[in-house]
Design a protein around this motif. Structure first.
Motif, PDB file in Angstrom:
ATOM      1  N   LEU A 282       0.831  -1.198   0.000  1.00 46.38           N
ATOM      2  CA  LEU A 282       0.000   0.000   0.000  1.00 46.38           C
ATOM      3  C   LEU A 282       0.875   1.261   0.000  1.00 46.38           C
ATOM      4  O   LEU A 282       0.935   2.004   0.981  1.00 46.38           O
ATOM      5  CB  LEU A 282      -0.977  -0.026   1.179  1.00 46.38           C
ATOM      6  CG  LEU A 282      -1.871  -1.267   1.262  1.00 46.38           C
ATOM      7  CD1 LEU A 282      -2.639  -1.291   2.560  1.00 46.38           C
ATOM      8  CD2 LEU A 282      -2.808  -1.342   0.067  1.00 46.38           C
ATOM      9  N   GLU A 283       1.538   1.497  -1.131  1.00 46.66           N
ATOM     10  CA  GLU A 283       2.406   2.659  -1.275  1.00 46.66           C
ATOM     11  C   GLU A 283       1.595   3.951  -1.065  1.00 46.66           C
ATOM     12  O   GLU A 283       0.460   4.063  -1.540  1.00 46.66           O
ATOM     13  CB  GLU A 283       3.048   2.675  -2.665  1.00 46.66           C
ATOM     14  CG  GLU A 283       4.251   1.762  -2.811  1.00 46.66           C
ATOM     15  CD  GLU A 283       3.887   0.277  -2.895  1.00 46.66           C
ATOM     16  OE1 GLU A 283       2.686  -0.034  -3.069  1.00 46.66           O
ATOM     17  OE2 GLU A 283       4.797  -0.573  -2.774  1.00 46.66           O
ATOM     18  N   LEU A 284       2.182   4.886  -0.360  1.00 49.73           N
ATOM     19  CA  LEU A 284       1.502   6.152  -0.091  1.00 49.73           C
ATOM     20  C   LEU A 284       1.564   7.021  -1.347  1.00 49.73           C
ATOM     21  O   LEU A 284       2.666   7.324  -1.835  1.00 49.73           O
ATOM     22  CB  LEU A 284       2.174   6.885   1.073  1.00 49.73           C
ATOM     23  CG  LEU A 284       2.246   6.114   2.399  1.00 49.73           C
ATOM     24  CD1 LEU A 284       2.969   6.959   3.445  1.00 49.73           C
ATOM     25  CD2 LEU A 284       0.851   5.736   2.891  1.00 49.73           C
ATOM     26  N   PRO A 285       0.414   7.432  -1.867  1.00 44.80           N
ATOM     27  CA  PRO A 285       0.451   8.290  -3.052  1.00 44.80           C
ATOM     28  C   PRO A 285       0.987   9.673  -2.710  1.00 44.80           C
ATOM     29  O   PRO A 285       0.836  10.147  -1.575  1.00 44.80           O
ATOM     30  CB  PRO A 285      -1.013   8.360  -3.491  1.00 44.80           C
ATOM     31  CG  PRO A 285      -1.826   7.790  -2.406  1.00 44.80           C
ATOM     32  CD  PRO A 285      -0.938   7.091  -1.436  1.00 44.80           C
ATOM     33  N   GLU A 286       1.601  10.273  -3.698  1.00 45.99           N
ATOM     34  CA  GLU A 286       2.165  11.609  -3.491  1.00 45.99           C
ATOM     35  C   GLU A 286       1.065  12.586  -3.069  1.00 45.99           C
ATOM     36  O   GLU A 286      -0.036  12.585  -3.616  1.00 45.99           O
ATOM     37  CB  GLU A 286       2.784  12.069  -4.825  1.00 45.99           C
ATOM     38  CG  GLU A 286       3.596  13.313  -4.744  1.00 45.99           C
ATOM     39  CD  GLU A 286       4.107  13.691  -6.143  1.00 45.99           C
ATOM     40  OE1 GLU A 286       4.588  12.792  -6.865  1.00 45.99           O
ATOM     41  OE2 GLU A 286       3.995  14.862  -6.499  1.00 45.99           O
ATOM     42  N   GLY A 287       1.339  13.358  -2.061  1.00 49.55           N
ATOM     43  CA  GLY A 287       0.389  14.374  -1.628  1.00 49.55           C
ATOM     44  C   GLY A 287      -0.657  13.892  -0.643  1.00 49.55           C
ATOM     45  O   GLY A 287      -1.551  14.634  -0.255  1.00 49.55           O
ATOM     46  N   THR A 288      -0.566  12.632  -0.211  1.00 46.06           N
ATOM     47  CA  THR A 288      -1.590  12.116   0.697  1.00 46.06           C
ATOM     48  C   THR A 288      -1.369  12.628   2.118  1.00 46.06           C
ATOM     49  O   THR A 288      -0.251  12.981   2.505  1.00 46.06           O
ATOM     50  CB  THR A 288      -1.586  10.573   0.704  1.00 46.06           C
ATOM     51  OG1 THR A 288      -2.701  10.112   1.481  1.00 46.06           O
ATOM     52  CG2 THR A 288      -0.307  10.017   1.331  1.00 46.06           C
TER      53      THR A 288
END
Lengths: 141, 507
Positions: free
Chosen positions: B262-268
């Motif tokens: 569950l990679e953290l999306p950019e800007g989350t």
């Protein structure tokens, strides 16, 4: 649609592929209004949302022990559910049919299973498909 | 002289394709062999096919966790294409995967593991009558409620990915479809309803309260705090499990593996560890070190494949079935994956240990892992997802209109690795494309890790080891063995093969 024909089984296993073959057969036919034909694959209990809200559901599946190979049989829900065991990753149609009165969030539809034992020869597929449409339209009275 | 008995125990309520053989001396297991009894062969199916075919074929490995295979397949192709999916694609991929995992966690816990509490073996347990009323097959009140309530959560996947199971909505570069805001709102509503039900009946308290439980002592206080806690499924699991001795059964090697997920999306706004919500790592006891996929090797000394010495990295591995010979030496269609040459367990407990979760670290501090703590980690895993899922759905609404796909161009020849955490643990796809075709595909499933047979050194796999020492009073009803193996949530369907008619049903 008030009525569904849900074909289940495994297209990759001879002897367990009748539902899939019947689906393919019916997919090329004109289906009467009010009846929807669904490829149910191997979903078992996950077919529940496709059953809820209908008046009649006809399942098409390979069967064993209900008649000579190649003979089309029609089973009521209770008979078909008698083979249900505990839940596992392979829990299938009998598990769904057994649980249906307890988990269906709409009035339980009339459920019938149409099937045959043995290889899904074209003549068996045709006869099963014909019987499925017949009971889908008229019930099993 | 010790009384030694060899028992063949088909654990067909785990899966029809798993057989456990144990040697029992003086009423306790002294040795164990885990056998996957059917050949999978997906790797062979894929060789020679077009690169994108893995997106359609590998989800068919499993009808319970098909999305995890899609995730691994898509990530491997992302790597080959050298393209990072845009943030909204990451959010959609993550939310769908989490929905699938949560359904599996609750169903497995209640319908498969706690169902075993209704086994007559436990008839002397103080809570046995309650267990039967709650968890008996086809009748238990909690079992029926779980069937009713868990059917909707995967509708999130259908809204995002068009269908469940076996969707192929993830592609290299992102996803194929941006759901409209109205569908994202539906997803939020489904999640909200599921969370309300989960907190009300499965957990017995708000998620926030549960996440405050950070030690064995705090867990005891949580249980004492409220009858709603004690009567929840989590509370019942703990109370029954302790009474049945599950807290002292099934230790294994105390080595834990998580690939991270569950990679953290950019800007989350969602926080995580090293860019992921689920941390990656390898732990011996509670000592965690960085994970490096290069240290994975698969052994076949006890598996029905063409022999090679030692272990091979999945990019060097092969799947050449040899279904006969070496009687007694080879006994499984599952290979034996090892990390740094060591057997390691994977799954939700491993995720919690690698993440440094204080509760689970404390629970294994004295006696190591056990069947109860593994199951507790699984049944409470949704509490680690809810906030992130809701945040990502909210961000999808805020950022509606942003891209969900970066065109990767033609897929060039190369190698890609797709790693994630499936419901049952670490899942990896290793893919090589050559001359525009799949030249090599190796898959290591979580159950291959947990249910591995012996390796080239003759050392047992994780649940083979976990079975050692377990009392077997009745070989015809080895209930405790079942609890231990099920605490790993085995899925032999994915480990060894594609088809399962024999275990499916016979009308």
């Amino acid at each position: 649609m008030d009525t569904a024909i849900i074909c289940v089984g495994n297209a990759l296993i001879p002897g367990d592929d009748l539902g899939h073959r019947v689906y393919e057969f019916l997919a090329g036919q004109a289906i009467p209004g009010g009846v929807v034909v669904i490829d149910g694959g191997l979903k078992g209990i996950d077919l529940l949302p496709l059953v809820e809200g209908r008046k009649r559901v006809v399942f098409v599946d390979a069967v064993a022990g209900f008649g000579p190979p190649g003979e089309v049989v029609i089973l009521d829900r209770e008979t078909a559910a008698s083979g249900a065991g505990p839940y596992d990753h392979g829990a299938g149609l009998p598990y769904l049919l057994r649980l249906l009165p307890f988990v269906c969030e709409t009035p339980v539809p009339e459920c019938l299973v149409v099937g045959a034992e043995g290889p899904a020869h074209p003549s068996v597929v045709r006869a099963t498909a014909t019987a499925s449409l017949e009971v889908a339209i008229h019930g099993c009275s | 002289m010790a009384n030694r008995v060899i028992c063949d125990i088909p654990l067909n309520r785990v899966e029809g394709d798993l057989e456990i053989k144990v040697a029992v001396e003086d009423g306790r297991v002294v040795d164990a062999w885990s056998s996957g009894t059917m050949f999978r062969g997906f790797e062979r199916m894929l060789v020679g096919r077009a690169p994108l075919d893995g997106l359609v074929i590998t989800p068919r490995i499993c009808g319970i966790c098909s999305l995890t295979h899609l995730t691994a397949a898509a990530k491997a192709l992302d790597g080959i294409a050298g393209v990072a999916p845009p943030p909204n694609a990451g959010r959609l991929r993550n939310v769908a995967l989490m929905a699938e995992t949560m359904q599996s966690d609750v169903r497995q816990s209640v319908l498969m593991h706690m169902n075993g509490f209704a086994n007559v073996f436990h008839s002397g347990h103080d809570l046995y009558d309650q267990a039967v009323a709650r968890y008996a097959s086809l009748a238990g009140e909690r079992s029926l409620d779980v069937v009713r309530q868990t059917k909707r959560i995967v509708e999130i996947i259908a809204l995002i990915g068009g269908q469940w199971p076996h969707t192929s909505f993830m592609v290299p570069g992102g996803v194929v479809y941006a759901p409209p805001v109205s569908d994202i709102l539906k997803c939020r509503n489904i999640l909200s309803q599921f969370r309300s039900w989960y907190e009300g009946t499965v957990l017995g308290c708000p998620t926030e309260r549960w996440l405050e439980v950070d030690s064995r002592q705090a867990l005891e206080a949580w249980l004492a705090e409220s009858s709603r806690h004690r009567e929840s499924d989590v509370g019942f699991l703990i109370r029954f499990g302790l009474g049945a001795g599950l807290g002292n059964l099934g230790r294994g090697y105390d080595r834990f593996l998580s690939y991270g997920s569950l990679e953290l999306p950019e800007g989350t706004t969602v926080a995580g560890t090293a860019g992921r919500l689920v941390a990656a790592g390898f732990a011996e006891g509670v000592t965690v070190e960085a994970f490096d996929q290069a240290r994975i090797a698969e052994h076949v000394a006890s598996s029905w494949y063409r022999d090679y010495p030692g272990g091979r990295h999945p990019f060097d591995g092969e799947t050449e079935p040899v279904p006969s010979g070496d009687e007694g030496g080879k006994y499984s269609w599952s290979k034996a994956p090892r990390y740094k040459g060591l057997a390691a367990e994977t799954g939700p407990l491993a995720e919690r240990i690698v993440a440094g979760d204080p509760l689970f670290r404390d629970l294994i501090a004295d006696g190591g892992a056990n069947a109860l703590v593994r199951q507790l980690a699984r049944l409470t895993r949704p509490t680690t997802y809810f906030q992130a899922m809701d945040a990502w759905l909210g961000e999808l609404i805020q950022r509606f209109g942003e891209p969900v796909y970066h065109h990767p161009g033609d897929l060039q020849d190369g190698e890609g690795i797709g790693l994630c955490q499936a419901a049952r643990g670490a899942l990896g796809h290793w893919v090589r494309i050559k001359d525009g075709r799949i030249a090599h595909y190796q898959i290591i499933t979580p159950t291959a890790w947990n249910g591995a047979p012996r390796d080239s050194e003759g050392l047992r796999g994780p649940w083979e080891e976990a079975l050692i020492g377990i009392p077997v009073s009745d070989p015809d009803n080895p209930a405790l063995l079942g609890h231990v193996v099920r605490s790993f949530d085995p899925c032999l369907v994915c480990t060894v093969h594609v088809v399962g008619a024999s275990g499916r049903r016979t009308l």
